[in-house]
Scaffold this motif. Structure first.
Motif, PDB file in Angstrom:
ATOM      1  N   GLU A   1      27.568 229.398  94.911  1.00  0.00           N
ATOM      2  CA  GLU A   1      27.855 230.858  95.282  1.00  0.00           C
ATOM      3  C   GLU A   1      26.370 231.169  95.739  1.00  0.00           C
ATOM      4  O   GLU A   1      26.282 232.324  96.479  1.00  0.00           O
ATOM      5  N   ASP A   2      25.334 230.256  95.812  1.00  0.00           N
ATOM      6  CA  ASP A   2      24.106 230.627  96.711  1.00  0.00           C
ATOM      7  C   ASP A   2      23.996 230.545  98.268  1.00  0.00           C
ATOM      8  O   ASP A   2      23.172 231.094  98.910  1.00  0.00           O
ATOM      9  N   LEU A   3      25.251 229.894  98.431  1.00  0.00           N
ATOM     10  CA  LEU A   3      25.440 229.694 100.052  1.00  0.00           C
ATOM     11  C   LEU A   3      25.876 231.128 100.786  1.00  0.00           C
ATOM     12  O   LEU A   3      26.379 231.892 100.275  1.00  0.00           O
ATOM     13  N   ASP A   4      25.111 230.838 101.848  1.00  0.00           N
ATOM     14  CA  ASP A   4      25.375 232.118 102.837  1.00  0.00           C
ATOM     15  C   ASP A   4      26.939 231.998 103.348  1.00  0.00           C
ATOM     16  O   ASP A   4      27.357 232.822 103.998  1.00  0.00           O
ATOM     17  N   VAL A   5      27.443 230.684 103.284  1.00  0.00           N
ATOM     18  CA  VAL A   5      29.025 230.685 103.875  1.00  0.00           C
ATOM     19  C   VAL A   5      29.755 230.367 102.578  1.00  0.00           C
ATOM     20  O   VAL A   5      29.416 229.989 101.434  1.00  0.00           O
ATOM     21  N   VAL A   6      31.096 230.519 102.966  1.00  0.00           N
ATOM     22  CA  VAL A   6      32.008 230.277 101.675  1.00  0.00           C
ATOM     23  C   VAL A   6      32.717 228.662 102.392  1.00  0.00           C
ATOM     24  O   VAL A   6      33.589 228.864 103.091  1.00  0.00           O
ATOM     25  N   PRO A   7      32.430 227.510 101.484  1.00  0.00           N
ATOM     26  CA  PRO A   7      33.018 226.302 102.045  1.00  0.00           C
ATOM     27  C   PRO A   7      34.704 226.289 101.641  1.00  0.00           C
ATOM     28  O   PRO A   7      34.952 226.902 100.689  1.00  0.00           O
ATOM     29  N   ASP A   8      35.243 225.732 102.321  1.00  0.00           N
ATOM     30  CA  ASP A   8      36.690 225.379 101.981  1.00  0.00           C
ATOM     31  C   ASP A   8      36.928 223.938 101.496  1.00  0.00           C
ATOM     32  O   ASP A   8      38.095 223.781 100.918  1.00  0.00           O
ATOM     33  N   LEU A   9      35.826 223.025 101.349  1.00  0.00           N
ATOM     34  CA  LEU A   9      35.999 221.991 100.534  1.00  0.00           C
ATOM     35  C   LEU A   9      34.845 221.424 100.168  1.00  0.00           C
ATOM     36  O   LEU A   9      33.706 221.275 100.811  1.00  0.00           O
ATOM     37  N   LEU A  10      34.677 221.156  98.937  1.00  0.00           N
ATOM     38  CA  LEU A  10      33.289 220.454  98.245  1.00  0.00           C
ATOM     39  C   LEU A  10      33.568 218.899  98.189  1.00  0.00           C
ATOM     40  O   LEU A  10      34.424 218.581  97.375  1.00  0.00           O
ATOM     41  N   LEU A  11      32.511 218.248  98.707  1.00  0.00           N
ATOM     42  CA  LEU A  11      32.469 216.885  98.050  1.00  0.00           C
ATOM     43  C   LEU A  11      31.354 216.776  97.048  1.00  0.00           C
ATOM     44  O   LEU A  11      30.180 217.212  97.428  1.00  0.00           O
ATOM     45  N   ASN A  12      31.814 216.322  96.016  1.00  0.00           N
ATOM     46  CA  ASN A  12      31.005 216.387  94.730  1.00  0.00           C
ATOM     47  C   ASN A  12      30.517 215.002  94.356  1.00  0.00           C
ATOM     48  O   ASN A  12      31.393 213.864  94.517  1.00  0.00           O
ATOM     49  N   ASP A  13      29.350 214.602  93.852  1.00  0.00           N
ATOM     50  CA  ASP A  13      28.885 213.411  93.487  1.00  0.00           C
ATOM     51  C   ASP A  13      29.799 213.178  92.071  1.00  0.00           C
ATOM     52  O   ASP A  13      29.294 213.396  90.794  1.00  0.00           O
ATOM     53  N   ALA A  14      30.997 212.580  92.096  1.00  0.00           N
ATOM     54  CA  ALA A  14      31.609 211.977  90.862  1.00  0.00           C
ATOM     55  C   ALA A  14      32.350 213.122  90.222  1.00  0.00           C
ATOM     56  O   ALA A  14      33.101 212.593  89.231  1.00  0.00           O
ATOM     57  N   VAL A  15      32.004 214.175  90.245  1.00  0.00           N
ATOM     58  CA  VAL A  15      32.694 215.371  89.223  1.00  0.00           C
ATOM     59  C   VAL A  15      33.412 216.287  89.925  1.00  0.00           C
ATOM     60  O   VAL A  15      33.670 216.302  91.094  1.00  0.00           O
ATOM     61  N   THR A  16      34.578 217.159  89.386  1.00  0.00           N
ATOM     62  CA  THR A  16      35.014 218.201  89.600  1.00  0.00           C
ATOM     63  C   THR A  16      34.537 219.359  88.884  1.00  0.00           C
ATOM     64  O   THR A  16      34.435 219.211  87.414  1.00  0.00           O
ATOM     65  N   ILE A  17      34.132 220.329  89.488  1.00  0.00           N
ATOM     66  CA  ILE A  17      33.644 221.464  88.702  1.00  0.00           C
ATOM     67  C   ILE A  17      34.621 222.231  88.235  1.00  0.00           C
ATOM     68  O   ILE A  17      35.603 223.056  89.062  1.00  0.00           O
ATOM     69  N   PRO A  18      34.586 222.678  87.072  1.00  0.00           N
ATOM     70  CA  PRO A  18      35.826 223.700  86.440  1.00  0.00           C
ATOM     71  C   PRO A  18      35.633 225.128  86.765  1.00  0.00           C
ATOM     72  O   PRO A  18      34.643 225.659  87.335  1.00  0.00           O
ATOM     73  N   ARG A  19      36.729 225.702  87.133  1.00  0.00           N
ATOM     74  CA  ARG A  19      36.817 227.107  87.309  1.00  0.00           C
ATOM     75  C   ARG A  19      36.304 227.692  88.615  1.00  0.00           C
ATOM     76  O   ARG A  19      35.907 228.744  88.827  1.00  0.00           O
ATOM     77  N   LEU A  20      36.350 226.724  89.436  1.00  0.00           N
ATOM     78  CA  LEU A  20      35.694 227.102  90.874  1.00  0.00           C
ATOM     79  C   LEU A  20      37.003 227.037  91.951  1.00  0.00           C
ATOM     80  O   LEU A  20      37.558 225.940  92.017  1.00  0.00           O
ATOM     81  N   PRO A  21      37.492 227.979  92.396  1.00  0.00           N
ATOM     82  CA  PRO A  21      38.632 228.274  93.268  1.00  0.00           C
ATOM     83  C   PRO A  21      38.446 227.622  94.622  1.00  0.00           C
ATOM     84  O   PRO A  21      38.811 228.251  95.646  1.00  0.00           O
ATOM     85  N   ILE A  22      37.946 226.642  94.681  1.00  0.00           N
ATOM     86  CA  ILE A  22      37.804 225.870  95.927  1.00  0.00           C
ATOM     87  C   ILE A  22      38.281 224.330  95.932  1.00  0.00           C
ATOM     88  O   ILE A  22      38.114 223.711  94.808  1.00  0.00           O
ATOM     89  N   LYS A  23      38.902 223.983  96.861  1.00  0.00           N
ATOM     90  CA  LYS A  23      39.182 222.341  96.913  1.00  0.00           C
ATOM     91  C   LYS A  23      38.001 221.494  96.771  1.00  0.00           C
ATOM     92  O   LYS A  23      37.169 221.621  97.370  1.00  0.00           O
ATOM     93  N   GLN A  24      38.294 220.576  95.774  1.00  0.00           N
ATOM     94  CA  GLN A  24      37.213 219.592  95.462  1.00  0.00           C
ATOM     95  C   GLN A  24      37.651 218.154  95.618  1.00  0.00           C
ATOM     96  O   GLN A  24      38.898 217.933  95.473  1.00  0.00           O
ATOM     97  N   LEU A  25      36.638 217.160  96.102  1.00  0.00           N
ATOM     98  CA  LEU A  25      36.932 215.996  95.841  1.00  0.00           C
ATOM     99  C   LEU A  25      35.832 215.152  95.263  1.00  0.00           C
ATOM    100  O   LEU A  25      34.635 215.294  95.814  1.00  0.00           O
ATOM    101  N   GLY A  26      36.084 214.600  94.291  1.00  0.00           N
ATOM    102  CA  GLY A  26      34.925 213.770  93.347  1.00  0.00           C
ATOM    103  C   GLY A  26      34.784 212.402  93.943  1.00  0.00           C
ATOM    104  O   GLY A  26      35.940 211.788  94.082  1.00  0.00           O
ATOM    105  N   ILE A  27      33.528 212.092  94.454  1.00  0.00           N
ATOM    106  CA  ILE A  27      33.167 210.941  95.170  1.00  0.00           C
ATOM    107  C   ILE A  27      32.260 210.169  94.258  1.00  0.00           C
ATOM    108  O   ILE A  27      31.344 210.413  94.170  1.00  0.00           O
TER     109      ILE A  27
END
Length: 216
Positions: free
Chosen positions: A116-142
């Motif tokens: 939420e602190d970003l100045d842009v709105v991403p359309d894909l999150l690459l996360n370290d191993a987790v999926t963040i609940p209740r966040l309406p953005i496509k996510q990939l846990g790696i």
């Protein structure tokens, strides 16, 4: 024995390999953001998350999992990431919040705040191993993503340096605990100080029960 220092060409090749996920999804997503945290395990201090969007042609030598870098190298890369990133965000959850909702939920909350602190709105999150609940953005846990993705590695450095700086500030407020050295982790010296002086306001009550007696 320490590993051999990579040549410039080898370092470029290593970084190219760490762009695997950004390349793979770059055709379908225009704004890819790496997300990682620092401070899930300590007995004191907040959990801090970083979110970083790097430009597609970004080259930051020695970018890696923050745990594999020296403090001096992390500080250097912190400044370079801030300079070169399309956007970066920082989020955190306090020790009190960790005690209230548990460390996993507090980590998710810190990650959400970082995005939420970003100045842009991403359309894909690459996360370290987790999926963040209740966040309406496509996510990939790696799994072990901070060593496999340049975006997550950058986020891990932003989170780690920010948290380390905070713990150094707390060390000035509570000098008896040595936070500037161990950053709140459960080292022998920290546990001995905790037993001697009791907890301070930034200790996590749910983490220190076996080291201190609860007051009546």
């Amino acid at each position: 024995m320490p590993g051999r220092k990579l040549t410039y060409e080898e370092e470029l090749a290593r970084l190219e390999a760490m762009k695997e996920f950004e390349r793979k999804y770059g055709e379908d997503y225009t704004c890819i953001c790496g997300v990682d945290e620092a401070g899930r395990g300590p007995l004191a201090g907040p959990v801090v998350a970083g979110a970083v969007v790097l430009p597609k042609d970004c080259e930051i030598l020695y970018l890696n999992d923050s745990k594999k870098l020296s403090p001096k190298k992390r500080e250097m890369l912190f400044g370079e990431i801030r300079e070169k990133a399309v956007a970066y965000g920082i989020g955190m959850s306090s020790p009190a919040r960790i005690d209230e909702i548990n460390i996993l939920q507090a980590t998710y909350e810190a990650m959400m705040h970082a995005v939420e602190d970003l100045d842009v709105v991403p359309d894909l999150l690459l996360n370290d191993a987790v999926t963040i609940p209740r966040l309406p953005i496509k996510q990939l846990g790696i799994v072990k993503g901070d060593g496999r993705s340049v975006s997550i590695a950058a986020a891990s450095i932003m989170a780690k340096v920010t948290r380390d700086r905070l713990m150094a500030e707390y060390a000035e407020l509570y000098p008896e605990y040595g936070f500037e050295k161990h950053k709140g982790y459960g080292t022998k010296a920290h546990i001995e100080a905790l037993k001697k002086f009791g907890p301070c306001p930034i200790h996590r009550a749910t983490f220190i029960g076996k080291f201190v007696q609860k007051s009546e």
